[in-house]
Design a protein around this motif. Structure first.
Motif, PDB file in Angstrom:
ATOM      1  N   GLY A  78      59.253  47.408  57.324  1.00 37.77           N
ATOM      2  CA  GLY A  78      60.252  47.225  58.140  1.00 37.77           C
ATOM      3  C   GLY A  78      60.797  45.746  58.522  1.00 37.77           C
ATOM      4  O   GLY A  78      61.971  45.531  58.664  1.00 37.77           O
ATOM      5  N   ASN A  79      59.756  44.960  58.389  1.00 36.72           N
ATOM      6  CA  ASN A  79      59.974  43.560  58.625  1.00 36.72           C
ATOM      7  C   ASN A  79      60.827  42.836  57.907  1.00 36.72           C
ATOM      8  O   ASN A  79      61.704  42.171  57.722  1.00 36.72           O
ATOM      9  N   TYR A  80      60.557  43.153  56.375  1.00 30.67           N
ATOM     10  CA  TYR A  80      61.186  42.865  55.270  1.00 30.67           C
ATOM     11  C   TYR A  80      62.709  43.189  55.367  1.00 30.67           C
ATOM     12  O   TYR A  80      63.691  42.462  55.173  1.00 30.67           O
ATOM     13  N   ILE A  81      63.107  44.450  55.758  1.00 31.87           N
ATOM     14  CA  ILE A  81      64.381  45.147  55.911  1.00 31.87           C
ATOM     15  C   ILE A  81      64.983  44.279  57.237  1.00 31.87           C
ATOM     16  O   ILE A  81      66.353  43.798  56.913  1.00 31.87           O
ATOM     17  N   ASN A  82      64.344  43.865  58.031  1.00 31.85           N
ATOM     18  CA  ASN A  82      64.944  43.229  59.138  1.00 31.85           C
ATOM     19  C   ASN A  82      65.138  41.807  59.032  1.00 31.85           C
ATOM     20  O   ASN A  82      66.541  41.395  59.291  1.00 31.85           O
ATOM     21  N   GLU A  83      64.504  41.211  58.116  1.00 31.57           N
ATOM     22  CA  GLU A  83      64.662  39.831  57.862  1.00 31.57           C
ATOM     23  C   GLU A  83      66.083  39.715  56.801  1.00 31.57           C
ATOM     24  O   GLU A  83      66.844  38.861  56.936  1.00 31.57           O
ATOM     25  N   SER A  84      65.872  40.892  55.783  1.00 31.89           N
ATOM     26  CA  SER A  84      67.097  40.874  54.915  1.00 31.89           C
ATOM     27  C   SER A  84      68.439  40.947  55.790  1.00 31.89           C
ATOM     28  O   SER A  84      69.508  40.428  55.412  1.00 31.89           O
ATOM     29  N   LEU A  85      68.438  41.877  56.742  1.00 29.99           N
ATOM     30  CA  LEU A  85      69.630  42.221  57.584  1.00 29.99           C
ATOM     31  C   LEU A  85      70.002  40.930  58.496  1.00 29.99           C
ATOM     32  O   LEU A  85      71.186  40.525  58.315  1.00 29.99           O
ATOM     33  N   ILE A  86      69.160  40.255  58.919  1.00 26.58           N
ATOM     34  CA  ILE A  86      69.224  39.134  59.591  1.00 26.58           C
ATOM     35  C   ILE A  86      70.025  37.881  58.800  1.00 26.58           C
ATOM     36  O   ILE A  86      71.156  37.412  59.219  1.00 26.58           O
ATOM     37  N   ILE A  87      69.507  37.592  57.556  1.00 23.83           N
ATOM     38  CA  ILE A  87      70.124  36.538  56.763  1.00 23.83           C
ATOM     39  C   ILE A  87      71.431  36.978  56.224  1.00 23.83           C
ATOM     40  O   ILE A  87      72.202  36.211  55.695  1.00 23.83           O
ATOM     41  N   ASN A  88      71.698  38.191  56.140  1.00 25.45           N
ATOM     42  CA  ASN A  88      72.803  38.699  55.863  1.00 25.45           C
ATOM     43  C   ASN A  88      74.085  39.155  57.037  1.00 25.45           C
ATOM     44  O   ASN A  88      75.042  39.502  56.751  1.00 25.45           O
ATOM     45  N   GLY A  89      73.774  38.346  58.133  1.00 23.28           N
ATOM     46  CA  GLY A  89      74.768  38.559  59.495  1.00 23.28           C
ATOM     47  C   GLY A  89      74.587  39.677  60.316  1.00 23.28           C
ATOM     48  O   GLY A  89      75.755  39.679  61.181  1.00 23.28           O
TER      49      GLY A  89
END
Length: 241
Positions: free
Chosen positions: A124-135
């Protein structure tokens, strides 16, 4: 075959490395060339090739060639196997993409809250970080006020869960569902309560949490990462284009 690794392991000189490289790159011709032909092509002697085989703990030239050609075939088979497995997850992602795209469009400028527990929280943390860096406006902390009715259509919950039956997650998702908060779940068990509460349940169907064999590999976590990457990559490419 990684010649540099073998070179370091057996302390090979340049001539010996060139012999291995020649055998590897001319596998189809080796049988007709024979040891003398290989020696000629490598500007060395048959004795040097035999000494190389002994140095690498082989019985002689034939075993050396057999091992090198065998490794080449194995490497190709492994590469094909990895490609096949990757293609499987790509196709699985395609199955869910249409609805995934609609959901991401609906919540592109809204709040996304990621929920998970245990190892699933790491994913979940990985998904969260990926979403954040993509706006995306994504958070991985449980802010329970965001699942209240006034946040309907303003908050998306993404849940990562192998079993789909984790008690606390199930309670939160049930409450969200009752308050018309939409849920996107990455799940191992499609026939679970959390899947039922989800607008989209992306299921790998490899939940082994209750397997009789405690040493079975947990494919769920790796599977989810691959599927998520394929989904997000396609979405971002289409959004940019």
């Amino acid at each position: 075959m990684n010649i540099e690794n073998l070179s370091n392991k057996y302390n090979l000189n340049e001539t010996e490395k060139n012999i291995l490289l020649f055998i590897e790159t001319h596998a189809k011709e080796i049988k007709s060339l024979g040891i003398r032909g290989v020696a000629k092509q490598c500007y060395t002697s048959p004795a040097t090739i035999i000494n190389l085989a002994k140095k690498m703990n082989f019985s002689g030239y034939s075993e050396l060639v057999f091992k090198i050609k065998g490794n080449e075939v194995m490497d190709k088979e492994l590469a094909l196997s990895e490609t096949t497995k990757t293609l499987f997850y790509k196709k699985l992602a395609e199955r869910y993409y249409e609805e995934f795209e609609k959901i991401m469009n609906d919540y592109q400028d809204k709040t996304i809250m990621i929920l998970g527990s245990g190892f699933s929280q790491i994913i979940g943390n990985y998904i969260n970080e990926s979403l954040i860096i993509n706006g995306f406006r994504s958070i991985s902390n449980s802010h329970l006020e965001l699942i209240q009715k006034e946040y309907a259509k303003e908050t998306l919950i993404i849940v990562v869960t192998e079993s789909g039956e984790t008690s606390r997650l199930k309670e939160l998702v049930k409450q969200a569902n009752e308050n018309e908060i939409e849920v996107l779940s990455f799940i191992g068990n499609a026939n679970s309560a959390i899947a039922d509460y989800s607008r989209l349940a992306i299921a790998t169907n490899d939940n082994i949490q209750f397997s009789k064999n405690p040493h079975e590999p947990h494919l769920f976590y790796g599977s989810i990462l691959l599927i998520f990457e394929f989904l997000l990559s396609k979405y971002l490419k289409q959004t940019i284009s």
